[in-house]
Design a protein around this motif. Structure first.
Motif, PDB file in Angstrom:
ATOM      1  N   THR A  64       6.488  20.867  -1.813  1.00 29.16           N
ATOM      2  CA  THR A  64       6.652  19.342  -1.828  1.00 29.16           C
ATOM      3  C   THR A  64       7.762  19.063  -2.240  1.00 29.16           C
ATOM      4  OG1 THR A  64       4.762  19.876  -3.378  1.00 29.16           O
ATOM      5  CG2 THR A  64       3.643  19.573  -1.288  1.00 29.16           C
ATOM      6  N   ALA A  65       9.113  19.450  -2.991  1.00 29.24           N
ATOM      7  CA  ALA A  65       9.915  19.285  -3.589  1.00 29.24           C
ATOM      8  C   ALA A  65      10.823  17.983  -3.140  1.00 29.24           C
ATOM      9  CB  ALA A  65      10.808  20.463  -3.692  1.00 29.24           C
ATOM     10  N   GLN A  66      10.721  17.798  -1.166  1.00 37.42           N
ATOM     11  CA  GLN A  66      11.301  17.023  -0.919  1.00 37.42           C
ATOM     12  C   GLN A  66      10.335  15.629  -1.133  1.00 37.42           C
ATOM     13  OE1 GLN A  66      12.018  18.095   3.138  1.00 37.42           O
ATOM     14  NE2 GLN A  66      13.334  19.297   2.904  1.00 37.42           N
ATOM     15  N   ILE A  67       9.516  15.623  -1.597  1.00 41.33           N
ATOM     16  CA  ILE A  67       8.280  14.305  -1.187  1.00 41.33           C
ATOM     17  C   ILE A  67       7.609  13.876  -2.819  1.00 41.33           C
ATOM     18  CG2 ILE A  67       7.395  14.426   1.636  1.00 41.33           C
ATOM     19  CD1 ILE A  67       5.175  15.504  -0.309  1.00 41.33           C
ATOM     20  N   ARG A  68       8.351  15.116  -3.059  1.00 37.86           N
ATOM     21  CA  ARG A  68       8.335  14.461  -4.961  1.00 37.86           C
ATOM     22  C   ARG A  68       8.616  13.989  -5.526  1.00 37.86           C
ATOM     23  NH1 ARG A  68       7.885  18.640  -8.294  1.00 37.86           N
ATOM     24  NH2 ARG A  68       8.890  20.048  -6.778  1.00 37.86           N
ATOM     25  N   TYR A  69       9.724  13.883  -5.452  1.00 41.03           N
ATOM     26  CA  TYR A  69      11.049  13.161  -5.830  1.00 41.03           C
ATOM     27  C   TYR A  69      11.751  12.209  -4.662  1.00 41.03           C
ATOM     28  CZ  TYR A  69      10.708  17.052  -8.665  1.00 41.03           C
ATOM     29  OH  TYR A  69      10.342  17.846  -9.691  1.00 41.03           O
ATOM     30  N   GLN A  70      11.845  10.909  -5.209  1.00 40.41           N
ATOM     31  CA  GLN A  70      12.145   9.899  -4.044  1.00 40.41           C
ATOM     32  C   GLN A  70      13.531   9.579  -4.092  1.00 40.41           C
ATOM     33  OE1 GLN A  70      10.026   6.424  -5.040  1.00 40.41           O
ATOM     34  NE2 GLN A  70      11.285   5.161  -3.307  1.00 40.41           N
ATOM     35  N   VAL A  71      14.067   9.374  -3.279  1.00 40.80           N
ATOM     36  CA  VAL A  71      15.467  10.102  -3.132  1.00 40.80           C
ATOM     37  C   VAL A  71      16.146   8.547  -2.940  1.00 40.80           C
ATOM     38  CG1 VAL A  71      17.850  10.219  -1.790  1.00 40.80           C
ATOM     39  CG2 VAL A  71      15.633  11.732  -1.668  1.00 40.80           C
ATOM     40  N   LYS A  72      16.919   7.527  -3.525  1.00 38.25           N
ATOM     41  CA  LYS A  72      17.707   6.869  -4.155  1.00 38.25           C
ATOM     42  C   LYS A  72      18.720   6.374  -3.550  1.00 38.25           C
ATOM     43  CE  LYS A  72      16.407   6.107  -9.365  1.00 38.25           C
ATOM     44  NZ  LYS A  72      16.872   5.356 -10.369  1.00 38.25           N
ATOM     45  N   PRO A  73      18.304   4.866  -1.891  1.00 31.95           N
ATOM     46  CA  PRO A  73      19.280   4.661  -1.538  1.00 31.95           C
ATOM     47  C   PRO A  73      20.647   5.031  -2.083  1.00 31.95           C
ATOM     48  CG  PRO A  73      17.911   3.343  -1.225  1.00 31.95           C
ATOM     49  CD  PRO A  73      17.204   4.385  -2.145  1.00 31.95           C
ATOM     50  N   LYS A  74      21.683   4.909  -1.250  1.00 28.88           N
ATOM     51  CA  LYS A  74      23.134   4.642  -2.303  1.00 28.88           C
ATOM     52  C   LYS A  74      23.833   3.209  -1.505  1.00 28.88           C
ATOM     53  CE  LYS A  74      25.193   8.867  -1.815  1.00 28.88           C
ATOM     54  NZ  LYS A  74      26.125  10.452  -0.817  1.00 28.88           N
ATOM     55  N   MET A 119       0.593  -0.939  -0.439  1.00 25.90           N
ATOM     56  CA  MET A 119       0.549  -0.101  -0.057  1.00 25.90           C
ATOM     57  C   MET A 119       1.335   0.818  -0.316  1.00 25.90           C
ATOM     58  SD  MET A 119      -2.939   0.809   3.312  1.00 25.90           S
ATOM     59  CE  MET A 119      -4.076   2.902   2.466  1.00 25.90           C
ATOM     60  N   ALA A 120       0.701   2.112  -0.575  1.00 25.20           N
ATOM     61  CA  ALA A 120       1.393   3.215  -1.202  1.00 25.20           C
ATOM     62  C   ALA A 120       0.955   4.343  -0.329  1.00 25.20           C
ATOM     63  CB  ALA A 120       1.057   4.590  -2.312  1.00 25.20           C
ATOM     64  N   SER A 121       2.220   4.831   0.540  1.00 21.73           N
ATOM     65  CA  SER A 121       2.103   6.555   2.022  1.00 21.73           C
ATOM     66  C   SER A 121       1.476   7.421   0.930  1.00 21.73           C
ATOM     67  CB  SER A 121       3.273   6.376   2.090  1.00 21.73           C
ATOM     68  OG  SER A 121       4.289   6.466   1.751  1.00 21.73           O
ATOM     69  N   ALA A 122       1.001   8.645   2.127  1.00 20.38           N
ATOM     70  CA  ALA A 122       0.119   9.080   1.577  1.00 20.38           C
ATOM     71  C   ALA A 122       1.362  10.560   0.605  1.00 20.38           C
ATOM     72  CB  ALA A 122       0.133  10.014   2.722  1.00 20.38           C
ATOM     73  N   ALA A 123       2.931  10.041   1.231  1.00 20.59           N
ATOM     74  CA  ALA A 123       3.511  11.261   0.569  1.00 20.59           C
ATOM     75  C   ALA A 123       3.923  11.117  -1.259  1.00 20.59           C
ATOM     76  CB  ALA A 123       4.910  11.319   1.179  1.00 20.59           C
ATOM     77  N   ASN A 124       3.675   9.291  -1.150  1.00 23.84           N
ATOM     78  CA  ASN A 124       4.336   8.777  -2.109  1.00 23.84           C
ATOM     79  C   ASN A 124       3.007   9.110  -3.289  1.00 23.84           C
ATOM     80  OD1 ASN A 124       7.009   8.327  -2.384  1.00 23.84           O
ATOM     81  ND2 ASN A 124       5.909   5.807  -2.067  1.00 23.84           N
ATOM     82  N   SER A 125       1.806   8.841  -2.755  1.00 23.05           N
ATOM     83  CA  SER A 125       0.889   8.972  -3.320  1.00 23.05           C
ATOM     84  C   SER A 125       0.250  11.257  -4.172  1.00 23.05           C
ATOM     85  CB  SER A 125      -0.631   9.755  -2.374  1.00 23.05           C
ATOM     86  OG  SER A 125      -1.463   7.589  -2.259  1.00 23.05           O
ATOM     87  N   LEU A 126       1.073  11.900  -3.143  1.00 27.64           N
ATOM     88  CA  LEU A 126       0.705  13.220  -3.672  1.00 27.64           C
ATOM     89  C   LEU A 126       2.043  12.941  -4.527  1.00 27.64           C
ATOM     90  CD1 LEU A 126       0.011  15.916  -3.005  1.00 27.64           C
ATOM     91  CD2 LEU A 126       1.474  16.080  -0.678  1.00 27.64           C
ATOM     92  N   ARG A 127       3.065  12.745  -4.469  1.00 26.96           N
ATOM     93  CA  ARG A 127       3.938  13.299  -5.190  1.00 26.96           C
ATOM     94  C   ARG A 127       3.395  11.950  -6.516  1.00 26.96           C
ATOM     95  NH1 ARG A 127       7.642   9.679  -7.481  1.00 26.96           N
ATOM     96  NH2 ARG A 127       6.993   7.830  -5.660  1.00 26.96           N
ATOM     97  N   LEU A 128       2.946  11.084  -6.728  1.00 29.49           N
ATOM     98  CA  LEU A 128       2.781  11.125  -8.395  1.00 29.49           C
ATOM     99  C   LEU A 128       1.390  11.727  -8.451  1.00 29.49           C
ATOM    100  CD1 LEU A 128       1.926   7.436  -7.908  1.00 29.49           C
ATOM    101  CD2 LEU A 128       3.939   8.346  -8.338  1.00 29.49           C
ATOM    102  N   CYS A 129      -0.088  12.055  -8.029  1.00 31.13           N
ATOM    103  CA  CYS A 129      -0.920  13.598  -7.726  1.00 31.13           C
ATOM    104  C   CYS A 129      -0.441  14.529  -8.915  1.00 31.13           C
ATOM    105  CB  CYS A 129      -2.085  13.862  -6.962  1.00 31.13           C
ATOM    106  SG  CYS A 129      -2.649  11.290  -6.433  1.00 31.13           S
TER     107      CYS A 129
END
Length: 387
Positions: free
Chosen positions: A118-128, A1-11
């Motif tokens: 919402t710039a911090q939650i729209r772009y997903q940070v890929k872990p190193k 189930m997607a989180s609220a942050a990812n849902s907002l980023r996709l919208c």
């Protein structure tokens, strides 16, 4: 189930990016793949696959729009839209063209502000992959602006500070009791009266100032067998033998305690009854059965008093022979007087040696070398010289 942050980023991404990019992605990905070799066990390798890797974020960043009208106009160019969707998009575009320019600017400014916040939650940070447990990266799924009831909002002190204040309040409460309530107890004070012969038992209690404690029920009693006037010496010795390891031969006291009951009064009554039974056993016989009883004439004379439970500690005492007596003081005075008279006779005849004068005379005869420095000679064992 997607989180609220990812849902907002996709919208937000779907509203502000080119709609046809999702449909074009499979074709782009298909062009970047290479065919597998038949009958091969080696994995795919090659620089061409890495160069043609599709990056969705980088591709969509170049397809941004300035306002909603450009988005609707670009959607009309899509060929996969049916008639109903195309008519709905035309109505939305006409409605947008009727909006005044100042309202458009306000909507664009609001959209731009939302995108920046919402710039911090729209772009997903890929872990190193090189990081350990991804500790250095932030989890965007946990970012939220909701404030719970238990969250610390910097408007209160920590729990350690509250505990310190509670200690301060408790100290002030006891200080207040000592100042205002303790002096009122003086009207209940009574002068000390030493215990009489009818009170040979000494009880000791423990109090925790009104607080509940499991050790508060304990009661200790002490008595000396010699304080009971109705007991003879053989009976007192028998009472000591009955006490067993509770008898202290140094102090001559019997010490017993009880904490088996809930209240102090019950434990005190039990100790009082036990002492009475011991005294009765030391005086008269006690029936042990229908046909068996103790002999009242048996004083346990064949049983020695066992004191192995008590460790005798001998403290060093000053010998009596070394004590100063009048005879020893007179003897020392006569010795000192004889020595003083002998020194007076030697002084008159010039045979008394004065050490201070001899040292001063020797120092006067020693020449002083001012030109050459005086070298201090090292005292001690000299190291052996190497040959």
């Amino acid at each position: 189930m997607a989180s609220a942050a990812n849902s907002l980023r996709l919208c937000l991404r779907s509203c502000s990016q080119l709609p046809t990019m999702r449909a074009a992605r499979p074709a782009i990905l298909a062009s970047s793949l290479c065919l597998r070799r038949a009958l091969s066990t080696t994995p795919l390798r090659g620089a061409a696959a890495e160069e043609t890797t599709f990056d969705e974020d980088e591709f969509l960043e170049t397809k941004r729009y300035n306002n909603q009208g450009e988005v609707l106009a670009d959607m009309l160019k899509r060929e996969d839209l049916d008639d109903a969707d195309r008519a709905r998009v035309k109505d939305m575009l006409e409605t947008w063209n009727k909006v005044p320019q100042d309202v458009r600017d306000q909507i664009d400014a609001t959209t731009r502000q939302v995108r920046q916040s919402t710039a911090q939650i729209r772009y997903q940070v890929k872990p190193k992959k090189a990081s350990f447990w991804n500790d250095d990266e932030k989890d965007t799924d946990m970012i939220t602006d909701e404030v719970g009831e238990d969250d610390f909002e910097e408007d209160d002190i920590l729990s350690i500070g509250h505990a310190k204040l509670e200690e301060h309040r408790e100290a002030r409460e006891y200080a207040r009791i000592a100042v205002w309530e303790m002096p009122l107890l003086t009207k209940f004070a009574r002068p000390f009266e030493p215990p009489t012969e009818a009170q040979p038992l000494r009880f000791r209690y423990t109090s925790y100032m009104g607080e509940f404690h499991p050790a508060e029920r304990k009661v200790v009693v002490e008595f000396s067998p010699k304080d009971f006037p109705g007991l003879t010496e053989p009976q007192q010795l028998k009472l000591m033998k009955l006490a067993g390891p509770r008898y202290n031969p140094d102090k001559g006291l019997v010490k017993m305690s009880c904490e088996r009951f809930e209240h102090q009064a019950q434990n005190k009554r039990y100790l009082g009854d036990l002492v009475q039974k011991m005294i009765a056993t030391a005086q008269v016989s006690i029936p042990l059965g229908p046909c068996l009883c103790l002999d009242p004439t048996d004083m346990f004379e064949d049983v020695p008093l066992d004191t192995r439970h008590h460790k005798l500690t001998s403290k060093p005492r000053f010998p009596k022979e070394w004590r100063m007596s009048e005879e020893r003081r007179a003897e020392l005075e006569s010795i000192r007087r004889t020595a003083f008279e002998l020194d007076q006779k030697k002084q008159k005849s010039g045979r008394l040696v004065d050490g201070v004068k001899i040292i001063e005379k020797h120092l006067q005869n020693v020449p002083v070398m001012e030109d050459q420095p005086v070298m201090a000679r090292r005292v001690g064992k000299q190291p052996a010289r190497k040959r």
